[in-house]
Enzyme design. Structure first.
Site, PDB file in Angstrom:
ATOM      1  N   GLU A  96       0.806  -1.211   0.000  1.00 48.87           N
ATOM      2  CA  GLU A  96       0.000   0.000   0.000  1.00 48.87           C
ATOM      3  C   GLU A  96       0.846   1.270   0.000  1.00 48.87           C
ATOM      4  O   GLU A  96       1.943   1.302   0.558  1.00 48.87           O
ATOM      5  CB  GLU A  96      -0.923  -0.004   1.223  1.00 48.87           C
ATOM      6  CG  GLU A  96      -2.000  -1.065   1.100  1.00 48.87           C
ATOM      7  CD  GLU A  96      -2.862  -1.211   2.344  1.00 48.87           C
ATOM      8  OE1 GLU A  96      -4.078  -1.386   2.166  1.00 48.87           O
ATOM      9  OE2 GLU A  96      -2.354  -1.159   3.474  1.00 48.87           O
ATOM     10  N   CYS A 109       3.164   8.323   1.566  1.00 53.59           N
ATOM     11  CA  CYS A 109       3.732   7.303   2.448  1.00 53.59           C
ATOM     12  C   CYS A 109       3.944   6.048   1.594  1.00 53.59           C
ATOM     13  O   CYS A 109       3.005   5.538   0.989  1.00 53.59           O
ATOM     14  CB  CYS A 109       2.738   7.068   3.587  1.00 53.59           C
ATOM     15  SG  CYS A 109       3.268   5.816   4.740  1.00 53.59           S
ATOM     16  N   CYS A 116       6.909  -7.511   6.755  1.00 58.29           N
ATOM     17  CA  CYS A 116       8.074  -7.004   7.481  1.00 58.29           C
ATOM     18  C   CYS A 116       8.547  -8.082   8.444  1.00 58.29           C
ATOM     19  O   CYS A 116       7.732  -8.742   9.093  1.00 58.29           O
ATOM     20  CB  CYS A 116       7.718  -5.734   8.248  1.00 58.29           C
ATOM     21  SG  CYS A 116       9.151  -5.009   9.082  1.00 58.29           S
ATOM     22  N   CYS A 120       7.111  -5.976  14.996  1.00 54.29           N
ATOM     23  CA  CYS A 120       6.774  -5.161  16.168  1.00 54.29           C
ATOM     24  C   CYS A 120       5.367  -5.536  16.643  1.00 54.29           C
ATOM     25  O   CYS A 120       4.481  -5.812  15.842  1.00 54.29           O
ATOM     26  CB  CYS A 120       6.821  -3.678  15.829  1.00 54.29           C
ATOM     27  SG  CYS A 120       8.466  -3.148  15.331  1.00 54.29           S
ATOM     28  N   CYS A 123       2.149  -3.561  15.305  1.00 54.99           N
ATOM     29  CA  CYS A 123       2.092  -3.218  13.883  1.00 54.99           C
ATOM     30  C   CYS A 123       1.423  -4.303  13.059  1.00 54.99           C
ATOM     31  O   CYS A 123       1.802  -5.467  13.105  1.00 54.99           O
ATOM     32  CB  CYS A 123       3.511  -2.963  13.369  1.00 54.99           C
ATOM     33  SG  CYS A 123       3.578  -2.691  11.590  1.00 54.99           S
ATOM     34  N   HIS A 228       9.575   4.120  20.702  1.00 57.50           N
ATOM     35  CA  HIS A 228       8.485   3.402  21.384  1.00 57.50           C
ATOM     36  C   HIS A 228       8.743   3.015  22.831  1.00 57.50           C
ATOM     37  O   HIS A 228       7.820   2.593  23.529  1.00 57.50           O
ATOM     38  CB  HIS A 228       8.052   2.147  20.617  1.00 57.50           C
ATOM     39  CG  HIS A 228       7.759   2.391  19.188  1.00 57.50           C
ATOM     40  ND1 HIS A 228       6.922   3.392  18.758  1.00 57.50           N
ATOM     41  CD2 HIS A 228       8.221   1.784  18.058  1.00 57.50           C
ATOM     42  CE1 HIS A 228       6.858   3.374  17.437  1.00 57.50           C
ATOM     43  NE2 HIS A 228       7.640   2.429  16.990  1.00 57.50           N
ATOM     44  N   ASN A 305      -2.934   2.925  16.432  1.00 61.61           N
ATOM     45  CA  ASN A 305      -4.075   2.593  15.585  1.00 61.61           C
ATOM     46  C   ASN A 305      -4.354   1.110  15.712  1.00 61.61           C
ATOM     47  O   ASN A 305      -3.562   0.291  15.255  1.00 61.61           O
ATOM     48  CB  ASN A 305      -3.770   2.971  14.126  1.00 61.61           C
ATOM     49  CG  ASN A 305      -3.655   4.465  13.975  1.00 61.61           C
ATOM     50  OD1 ASN A 305      -4.546   5.213  14.355  1.00 61.61           O
ATOM     51  ND2 ASN A 305      -2.524   4.925  13.456  1.00 61.61           N
ATOM     52  N   CYS A 348      -1.089   5.019  10.173  1.00 61.02           N
ATOM     53  CA  CYS A 348       0.161   4.331  10.517  1.00 61.02           C
ATOM     54  C   CYS A 348      -0.109   2.973  11.123  1.00 61.02           C
ATOM     55  O   CYS A 348      -0.914   2.855  12.050  1.00 61.02           O
ATOM     56  CB  CYS A 348       0.892   5.090  11.616  1.00 61.02           C
ATOM     57  SG  CYS A 348       1.663   6.531  11.067  1.00 61.02           S
TER      58      CYS A 348
HETATM   59  N1  SAH Z   1       9.471  -0.017   9.508  1.00 60.68           N
HETATM   60  C1  SAH Z   1       9.623   1.377   9.678  1.00 60.68           C
HETATM   61  C2  SAH Z   1       8.677   2.201   8.843  1.00 60.68           C
HETATM   62  C3  SAH Z   1       7.266   1.728   8.700  1.00 60.68           C
HETATM   63  S1  SAH Z   1       6.246   1.857  10.113  1.00 60.68           S
HETATM   64  C4  SAH Z   1       9.518   1.754  11.139  1.00 60.68           C
HETATM   65  O1  SAH Z   1       9.112   0.915  11.945  1.00 60.68           O
HETATM   66  O2  SAH Z   1       9.863   2.872  11.462  1.00 60.68           O
HETATM   67  C5  SAH Z   1       5.930   3.602  10.219  1.00 60.68           C
HETATM   68  C6  SAH Z   1       5.575   4.085  11.618  1.00 60.68           C
HETATM   69  O3  SAH Z   1       4.301   3.578  12.029  1.00 60.68           O
HETATM   70  C7  SAH Z   1       6.572   3.596  12.653  1.00 60.68           C
HETATM   71  O4  SAH Z   1       6.930   4.629  13.525  1.00 60.68           O
HETATM   72  C8  SAH Z   1       5.773   2.559  13.388  1.00 60.68           C
HETATM   73  O5  SAH Z   1       6.265   2.356  14.670  1.00 60.68           O
HETATM   74  C9  SAH Z   1       4.400   3.134  13.370  1.00 60.68           C
HETATM   75  N2  SAH Z   1       3.359   2.153  13.654  1.00 60.68           N
HETATM   76  C10 SAH Z   1       3.358   0.846  13.353  1.00 60.68           C
HETATM   77  N3  SAH Z   1       2.215   0.269  13.746  1.00 60.68           N
HETATM   78  C11 SAH Z   1       1.463   1.247  14.303  1.00 60.68           C
HETATM   79  C12 SAH Z   1       0.140   1.280  14.867  1.00 60.68           C
HETATM   80  N4  SAH Z   1      -0.614   0.182  14.910  1.00 60.68           N
HETATM   81  N5  SAH Z   1      -0.312   2.454  15.329  1.00 60.68           N
HETATM   82  C13 SAH Z   1       0.433   3.567  15.239  1.00 60.68           C
HETATM   83  N6  SAH Z   1       1.679   3.608  14.704  1.00 60.68           N
HETATM   84  C14 SAH Z   1       2.184   2.450  14.243  1.00 60.68           C
HETATM   85 FE1  SF4 Z   2       8.173  -3.526  10.493  1.00 61.79          FE
HETATM   86 FE2  SF4 Z   2       5.894  -2.536  11.420  1.00 61.79          FE
HETATM   87 FE3  SF4 Z   2       8.006  -2.765  13.039  1.00 61.79          FE
HETATM   88 FE4  SF4 Z   2       8.032  -0.911  11.092  1.00 61.79          FE
HETATM   89  S1  SF4 Z   2       6.645  -0.977  12.856  1.00 61.79           S
HETATM   90  S2  SF4 Z   2       9.692  -2.347  11.642  1.00 61.79           S
HETATM   91  S3  SF4 Z   2       6.875  -2.014   9.507  1.00 61.79           S
HETATM   92  S4  SF4 Z   2       6.903  -4.475  12.076  1.00 61.79           S
END
Ligand code: SAH
Ligand code: SF4
Length: 378
Positions: A96, A109, A116, A120, A123, A228, A305, A348
């Site tokens: 996306e 974006c 990935c 995390c 995410c 985080h 989110n 995000c």
């Molecule tokens: N992998 C990279 C970039 C993609 S994620 C990274 O982790 O930085 C982009 C941003 O969205 C990151 O700061 C991530 O921590 C945040 N993010 C991921 N899942 C999220 C969620 N469910 N709610 C809010 N932010 C989130």
């Molecule tokens: Fe990967 Fe999501 Fe963690 Fe970013 S926040 S490193 S996209 S698992």
């Protein structure tokens, strides 16, 4: 040309790469530059429309090259103007990209991987597992499609750009796809390409330390680091990559990056998770951490989110503002991210795309903790 002969997608190259490809086929560098401009400045994919190219060159390109975009699976539009595209990248995978219009800028974006491997906890992309790295052309095709779709839609004059900012904050960890990322970034910055300022192109990373150092040398754009948590024990849980590159090492890399960065601060992203990382005491710890490590920074607090499988909750607005206040009182610029595109799940961490997970969770965890630039065997 025989039908079986492979063609090269010219979206795969930065300008230097395209010049090399032209040279390998006996064509002059300035021709490569012309084609590069047709593609990225004008959005032209048809060689016959490239009117300043000699006929034999057009013929050669028709036979040996393509300019192929990604097929769009769906386009979703939010009431707030946000647009989300789902692109088919083959073999059951889709990624996306999200266009976010604001008063002073329009941001895209962009995704860097199908899935990935970092996994995390909060995410949605991470929960889907990891399928594969995107190629340079697949990263650029997202920008290409969005830029020229929006240019037409907004009725912009020739030479006017629809997208002013790019953030590598879509699906995937860009610094685990380094080789493909750098030519894509260079094309975004190139005056013959999208001509974006370094300050307006941001790589967001969960903290792949060696690649932060390499980026500072190869293509120092703005850097956002997904923090985080201010302590290793908690960050180990939320961002498994922390076990490989703990906070002290990560912040040292941020400090080194600042010597090359286009801005004099690193943006730290902090996803606000109710009862997990959102107490005032942890905010104090954060202040202590960035002071001890001497990283000039801004904070961007992201209200979590939610997505169904996470089991986590968004911090209340009151908790977010109390947390922000601690940082602000310490003199650290802190913003709370506005959620955009809520009605189309474009915020995000909600980008799920479609990922054929090629890893088992246990492998994924090891993967995240192992060497940077990881490639899984398929
Ligand atoms: N992998 C990279 C970039 C993609 S994620 C990274 O982790 O930085 C982009 C941003 O969205 C990151 O700061 C991530 O921590 C945040 N993010 C991921 N899942 C999220 C969620 N469910 N709610 C809010 N932010 C989130
Ligand atoms: Fe990967 Fe999501 Fe963690 Fe970013 S926040 S490193 S996209 S698992």
């Amino acid at each position: 040309m025989s039908a079986a002969q492979a063609t090269t997608n010219l979206l795969q190259f930065d300008r230097e790469g395209l010049v090399e490809w032209f040279a390998r086929h006996g064509h002059a560098a300035f021709r490569a530059r012309q084609v590069f401009r047709w593609m990225h400045q004008k959005g032209v994919a048809d060689f016959d429309a490239m009117s300043d190219l000699a006929k034999p060159l057009r013929q050669f390109l028709r036979e040996h090259a393509t300019i192929a975009a990604l097929p769009v699976v769906t386009e979703s539009r939010s009431t707030d103007g946000t647009v989300k595209w789902l692109f088919d990248v083959g073999q059951g995978n889709a990624v996306e990209a999200v266009f976010i219009p604001e008063a002073q800028r329009n941001t895209l974006c962009v995704s860097s991987q199908a899935g990935c491997a970092v996994n995390c906890k909060f995410c949605s992309t991470g929960h889907q597992g990891f399928s594969r790295n995107l190629q340079t052309w697949e990263i650029l095709a997202q920008l290409w499609h969005a830029e020229f779709t929006m240019r037409r839609e907004l009725g912009l004059a020739e030479g006017e750009r629809a997208i002013s900012n790019v953030v590598m904050m879509g699906m995937g960890e860009p610094l685990q796809n380094y080789a493909a990322l750098v030519p894509a970034l260079r094309t975004m910055l190139d005056d013959d390409g999208y001509g974006l300022s370094r300050r307006r192109v941001t790589v967001s990373t969960s903290g792949v330390v060696p690649m932060i150092d390499r980026l500072s040398q190869d293509c120092p754009v703005a850097l956002a680091v997904s923090l985080h948590a201010p302590v290793d024990a908690l960050r180990d849980e939320l961002v498994p990559l922390n076990r490989k590159y703990p906070l002290h090492e990560l912040l040292a890399a941020c400090r080194r990056y600042l010597d090359f960065a286009p801005r004099d601060f690193i943006t730290f992203e902090y996803c606000m998770l109710d009862g997990v990382n959102d107490t005032p005491a942890l905010a104090q710890e954060l202040v202590r951490l960035v002071r001890t490590e001497q990283v000039h920074c801004k904070f961007n607090l992201i209200p979590f989110n939610p997505f169904p499988e996470s089991g986590l909750k968004r911090s209340s607005a009151a908790r977010v503002s109390a947390f922000a206040q601690v940082l602000l009182d310490a003199g650290i610029v802190t913003t709370v991210r506005k959620t955009r595109g809520d009605d189309i799940d474009a915020a995000c961490g909600q980008l799920a795309g479609e990922v054929q997970d090629r890893t088992r969770r246990v492998i994924r965890m090891q993967q995240a903790a192992a060497a940077p630039s990881v490639r899984l065997s398929h």
